[in-house]
Design a protein around this motif. Structure first.
Motif, short mmCIF file in Angstrom:
data_model
loop_
_atom_site.label_atom_id
_atom_site.label_comp_id
_atom_site.label_asym_id
_atom_site.label_seq_id
_atom_site.Cartn_x
_atom_site.Cartn_y
_atom_site.Cartn_z
N ARG B 86 55.14 -98.72 -50.11
CA ARG B 86 55.91 -99.85 -50.65
C ARG B 86 57.41 -99.63 -50.48
NH1 ARG B 86 52.69 -101.79 -56.05
NH2 ARG B 86 53.04 -99.66 -56.74
N VAL B 87 57.75 -99.32 -49.24
CA VAL B 87 59.16 -99.08 -48.92
C VAL B 87 59.60 -100.03 -47.82
CG1 VAL B 87 60.81 -97.44 -47.93
CG2 VAL B 87 59.15 -96.66 -49.65
N LEU B 88 60.75 -100.65 -48.05
CA LEU B 88 61.35 -101.51 -47.04
C LEU B 88 62.56 -100.76 -46.47
CD1 LEU B 88 61.15 -104.68 -46.14
CD2 LEU B 88 63.23 -104.88 -47.51
N LYS B 89 62.53 -100.52 -45.16
CA LYS B 89 63.66 -99.83 -44.53
C LYS B 89 64.63 -100.88 -43.99
CE LYS B 89 61.87 -95.45 -42.65
NZ LYS B 89 62.76 -94.59 -43.46
N THR B 90 65.87 -100.80 -44.41
CA THR B 90 66.88 -101.69 -43.83
C THR B 90 67.93 -100.84 -43.16
OG1 THR B 90 68.56 -101.78 -45.57
CG2 THR B 90 66.57 -103.11 -45.91
N GLU B 91 68.78 -101.47 -42.36
CA GLU B 91 69.87 -100.74 -41.70
C GLU B 91 70.76 -100.05 -42.73
OE1 GLU B 91 72.04 -103.33 -39.14
OE2 GLU B 91 70.57 -103.15 -37.50
N ALA B 92 70.92 -100.69 -43.87
CA ALA B 92 71.84 -100.16 -44.88
C ALA B 92 71.19 -99.07 -45.73
CB ALA B 92 72.33 -101.29 -45.78
N GLU B 93 69.98 -99.32 -46.20
CA GLU B 93 69.33 -98.37 -47.10
C GLU B 93 67.83 -98.64 -47.19
OE1 GLU B 93 70.39 -99.05 -51.31
OE2 GLU B 93 71.20 -101.00 -50.69
N ASP B 94 67.12 -97.70 -47.80
CA ASP B 94 65.69 -97.91 -48.02
C ASP B 94 65.47 -98.41 -49.44
OD1 ASP B 94 65.48 -96.92 -45.53
OD2 ASP B 94 64.34 -95.12 -46.07
N LEU B 95 64.48 -99.29 -49.57
CA LEU B 95 64.22 -99.88 -50.88
C LEU B 95 62.77 -99.68 -51.28
CD1 LEU B 95 66.00 -103.27 -50.07
CD2 LEU B 95 66.88 -101.51 -51.63
N GLN B 96 62.59 -99.22 -52.50
CA GLN B 96 61.25 -99.06 -53.06
C GLN B 96 60.91 -100.33 -53.83
OE1 GLN B 96 59.11 -95.83 -53.55
NE2 GLN B 96 57.75 -97.60 -53.84
N TYR B 97 59.90 -101.04 -53.41
CA TYR B 97 59.57 -102.31 -54.09
C TYR B 97 58.25 -102.25 -54.84
CZ TYR B 97 56.44 -103.23 -50.08
OH TYR B 97 55.46 -103.15 -49.13
N GLU B 98 58.16 -103.08 -55.88
CA GLU B 98 56.87 -103.34 -56.53
C GLU B 98 56.15 -104.44 -55.76
OE1 GLU B 98 55.15 -102.29 -59.44
OE2 GLU B 98 56.46 -100.55 -59.13
N ARG B 99 56.90 -105.50 -55.50
CA ARG B 99 56.35 -106.64 -54.75
C ARG B 99 57.35 -107.04 -53.68
NH1 ARG B 99 52.96 -105.09 -57.57
NH2 ARG B 99 51.58 -106.26 -58.98
N LEU B 100 56.81 -107.47 -52.56
CA LEU B 100 57.66 -107.89 -51.44
C LEU B 100 57.31 -109.33 -51.09
CD1 LEU B 100 59.66 -106.97 -49.14
CD2 LEU B 100 57.61 -106.40 -47.80
N VAL B 101 58.32 -110.14 -50.85
CA VAL B 101 58.05 -111.51 -50.38
C VAL B 101 58.75 -111.71 -49.04
CG1 VAL B 101 58.13 -113.97 -50.90
CG2 VAL B 101 58.02 -112.31 -52.78
N LEU B 102 57.99 -112.08 -48.05
CA LEU B 102 58.55 -112.35 -46.73
C LEU B 102 58.88 -113.84 -46.62
CD1 LEU B 102 56.11 -110.21 -44.56
CD2 LEU B 102 58.42 -109.61 -45.34
N ALA B 103 60.14 -114.10 -46.37
CA ALA B 103 60.60 -115.47 -46.19
C ALA B 103 61.50 -115.45 -44.95
CB ALA B 103 61.34 -115.93 -47.43
N THR B 104 60.91 -114.98 -43.87
CA THR B 104 61.70 -114.65 -42.67
C THR B 104 61.89 -115.82 -41.72
OG1 THR B 104 59.64 -113.75 -41.76
CG2 THR B 104 61.19 -112.18 -42.71
N GLY B 105 61.31 -116.97 -42.05
CA GLY B 105 61.62 -118.16 -41.28
C GLY B 105 60.98 -118.24 -39.91
N SER B 106 61.62 -118.99 -39.05
CA SER B 106 61.07 -119.24 -37.72
C SER B 106 62.17 -119.21 -36.67
CB SER B 106 60.38 -120.60 -37.69
OG SER B 106 61.33 -121.61 -38.01
N THR B 107 61.75 -119.14 -35.42
CA THR B 107 62.69 -119.14 -34.29
C THR B 107 62.33 -120.30 -33.38
OG1 THR B 107 62.80 -116.74 -34.42
CG2 THR B 107 63.54 -117.75 -32.36
N PRO B 108 63.33 -121.04 -32.92
CA PRO B 108 63.02 -122.17 -32.05
C PRO B 108 62.31 -121.71 -30.78
CG PRO B 108 65.37 -121.75 -32.10
CD PRO B 108 64.76 -120.91 -33.17
N VAL B 109 61.37 -122.52 -30.36
CA VAL B 109 60.60 -122.21 -29.15
C VAL B 109 61.47 -122.44 -27.91
CG1 VAL B 109 58.66 -123.03 -27.75
CG2 VAL B 109 58.39 -122.79 -30.23
N ARG B 110 61.43 -121.45 -27.00
CA ARG B 110 62.05 -121.64 -25.67
C ARG B 110 60.88 -121.79 -24.69
NH1 ARG B 110 67.69 -120.21 -25.73
NH2 ARG B 110 67.82 -120.69 -23.52
N PRO B 111 60.64 -123.00 -24.23
CA PRO B 111 59.46 -123.22 -23.39
C PRO B 111 59.63 -122.57 -22.02
CG PRO B 111 60.84 -125.17 -23.43
CD PRO B 111 61.48 -124.19 -24.36
#
Lengths: 445, 445
Positions: B86-111
């Motif tokens: 339950r660790v999230l590694k970021t460029e800045a620091e590592d985070l120990q989480y109880e719960r994680l929510v991914l809200a990472t969105g979308s990327t436009p399609v390049r056909p």
């Protein structure tokens, strides 16, 4: 004697939709609308005759809608109803009906104030000639006093001010204008807005008498204040037109309206009534309601019209959904206010949110929008909502109306799937209905 | 290592409301939003940067909302997730989480169109620097081609035209713009409107290739038509940002999004996902849905946020409620279109009504409003609605959304108690939702 399957008396916000509904539900039946007016005014549009629209002629319900739907029209005054013989006597002819629907509307109240019968004191009758007469008088007036600060009063006052009258004063007996439909914080905003537009407001003021020789010269308030004026508009409510029904022997409700059941049936099984002339009960608890609105009339008409030959629809009681607009400030309400709900004995949770009606806030037309929602504490059921903002609040209250009628609770509203758009609505993150519900849920824990 | 109760990855239409919901539902927990962008754009406002709003800086979600609600913010790129630890590694620091929510969105399609990587061909990335670059290019362009006639495509095209570009062309591969959300009659009206505003539209046209030396010079259609242009905007959809989730070992849905259940829980019980990155099902039948909208993201966020420590809310599936606006023509949709419903196998009754959005029709702001409703024939249940008119349609579709979610039928809608006002809405006699329902009832008999 002419025979008609369904005769509708009255041709306005109740009469037309009742005739249309009969046509839709019973396509083989003959339908005739009998009304006394040559032309029918759009009732809610009447205040706008004075400023925005310009004349009564531009505020008419076209008769085409009747013709297109094969509904007959007889312009004549009804004289009496013989319930036993099922005969309606009109000035023009007698009609033998299978079913009769009374949609005879209401008449504005003339309160027993000394001087109320002076020339220049007007109740708002819904007919072209009377309104033309008022308009003529208003056009040359220096000062107009509007007695009553309900929505009719404030709309008239603002439109008359807009038409160029120098001094326009609203006299309201309770502490705030619009207080039957809004809690104080909302009333205060509308009062500020009206004042900024040049309308004077005297709340907590009772009219002692109206003075003048033959025509009105001043209005005297109970505190002694004298307002010089040549025109007084009465905007203090309306009473059901039930003379015909009473004379025929139909039961009346204690408030004098034609007594109807949940099917809009009167005490005679062949006679129905709807709209301002019919008795009403509240959606909340079923107690008598005195609310008279064109939108309620059309709702009741769709029930009455469907039921004339077989009971199909039932009135769940008046939710009370309506709005008003003064300049660019619109206010709407649905269901109970907090003060009414508490007075009725509800234990409530009320939440208020503010957010712009566009996103980002620099989009054209952006304006602050304030929403107050009211929930029953133990069940979380939505009891009412008030909203102020731009033109779209006229439809937001209809969303609230759907939620109230289906007894949705705060959790339902928090889980509401909204559509949003930068140029049309609040942002999805700040959508007021949802956020007010989320705040209420926190308070209910 | 820093410990946080709930870490949210992403700070836009899903990330912010998920953090707010956790704060509301679990007031004692610490919440941290981790995002890579210095500034977050209002996603739906992006097209309006080009004309109405003027620059990306005016279309930002303020960070204040996080601070005010005691939600932490870390601007840093996430590198990996260790589900076991339950660790999230970021460029800045590592985070120990109880719960994680991914809200990472979308990327436009390049056909995979030849030439799609040429300079001047832009997908709409949701970041300020990329949009500023596009805007610079557009400002000096004589011609812009928008590939894709969905709502993003048409909004971009119109705004770019408004900004002063001489020639703007939408290329759409199917027969009509907006056809995923509207039936043909509605699509045609929007196409007419766009053309009247100077936008050229080529429907039923596929892009064969994009030509140019190092930067785009023309777009070549399959029929051989060549459109000279220096800028191409890709508006053909978006795909879920699920790289991080995949690398961590979370299950993906067949379309590549992060697989979630009705509680927005991923295959790891401590990780939730919502918004564009999460898998979706339709309210109608529960099949996978590819609709990605900010309003859906906020809805899912309110579910995910409430569920992180105890399952409280369930996703009933995407109803699909959204609107678009071009100049003074707004169009909204809720639920299924007739063509989709028939394709899915529903037996439907569809009715269309037209009425002015004011009463009388000479009130300021009066505009024709067209509403189409769709009901399931045997049950009468409302399946969808499409509406075109003024700004208020943005809220009328929310009334429809409430009706659809509560599975109201035509009779419920016919018995709907509406609020109406001359300056704000259609007349009570002509109120479109009610009349469209009444017509449907006649057809269902």
């Amino acid at each position: 004697m002419k025979k008609v399957d369904v005769v509708v008396v009255g041709g306005s916000a109740a009469g037309i939709p009742v005739a249309l509904t009969v046509r839709r539900q019973y396509s083989e039946k003959t339908v005739l609308v009998v009304r006394k007016e040559q032309q029918v005014l759009i009732p809610c549009g009447i205040p706008y005759i004075f400023g925005t629209v310009g004349s009564p002629d531009k505020n008419l319900i076209p008769d085409m809608i009747l013709k297109k739907n094969e509904i007959g029209l007889l312009v004549s005054e009804v004289q009496s109803i013989d319930l036993q013989a099922r005969v309606l006597k009109t000035e023009a002819e007698d009609l033998q009906y299978e079913r009769l629907v009374l949609a005879t509307g209401s008449t504005p109240v003339r309160p027993p104030i000394p001087g109320v019968d002076l020339d220049g004191v007007f109740a708002i009758e819904k007919n072209v000639s009377s309104l033309s007469r008022i308009q003529e008088k208003v056009m040359i007036a220096e000062s107009v006093v509007v007695i009553g600060g309900g929505f009719i009063g404030i709309e008239f006052a603002d439109e008359i001010k807009k038409s160029g009258v120098k001094s326009v004063t609203i006299v309201e007996c309770v502490a705030h204008c619009l207080s039957l439909a809004y809690d104080t914080a909302f009333c205060v905003e509308m009062e500020k807005h009206l004042k900024a537009r040049g309308v004077e407001i005297m709340t907590g003021s009772t009219v002692e008498r109206i003075d003048g020789e033959s025509s009105v010269e001043s209005v005297v308030l109970s505190g002694g204040t004298i307002i010089p004026t040549s025109v007084v508009i009465l905007g203090i409510g309306a009473s059901a037109n039930a003379t015909l029904a009473k004379a025929a022997g139909l039961e009346l409700a204690p408030d004098g309206s034609v007594a109807v059941d949940r099917n809009m049936k009167t005490s005679d099984p062949n006679v129905f009534a709807c709209g301002d002339c019919a008795s009403k009960v509240s959606f909340f608890g079923g107690k008598p309601s005195s609310l008279k609105l064109a939108s309620i009339a059309t709702y009741e008409a769709r029930i009455a019209g469907a039921n004339v030959f077989a009971l199909k629809r039932e009135n769940i009681g008046t939710v009370g959904v309506w709005s008003t607009a003064v300049g660019d400030l619109a206010m709407g309400t649905a269901g109970l206010t907090e003060s009414v709900a508490r007075r009725e004995g509800y234990e409530v949770v009320a939440t208020t949110v503010e957010s712009p009606n566009r996103h980002p806030g620099c989009m054209p037309g952006a304006q602050a929008c304030r929403l107050k929602l009211l929930f029953e504490r133990s069940s979380g059921v939505l009891l009412g909502g008030q909203i102020m903002g731009d033109v779209a609040i006229g439809e937001i209250i209809n969303t609230l109306s759907a939620c109230i009628q289906k007894k949705m609770n705060a959790e339902d509203l928090a889980m509401f799937q909204t559509g949003t758009h930068p140029a049309l609505t609040a942002s999805p993150i700040a959508y007021p209905l949802v956020n007010a519900a989320e705040l209420a849920i926190m308070q209910m824990k």
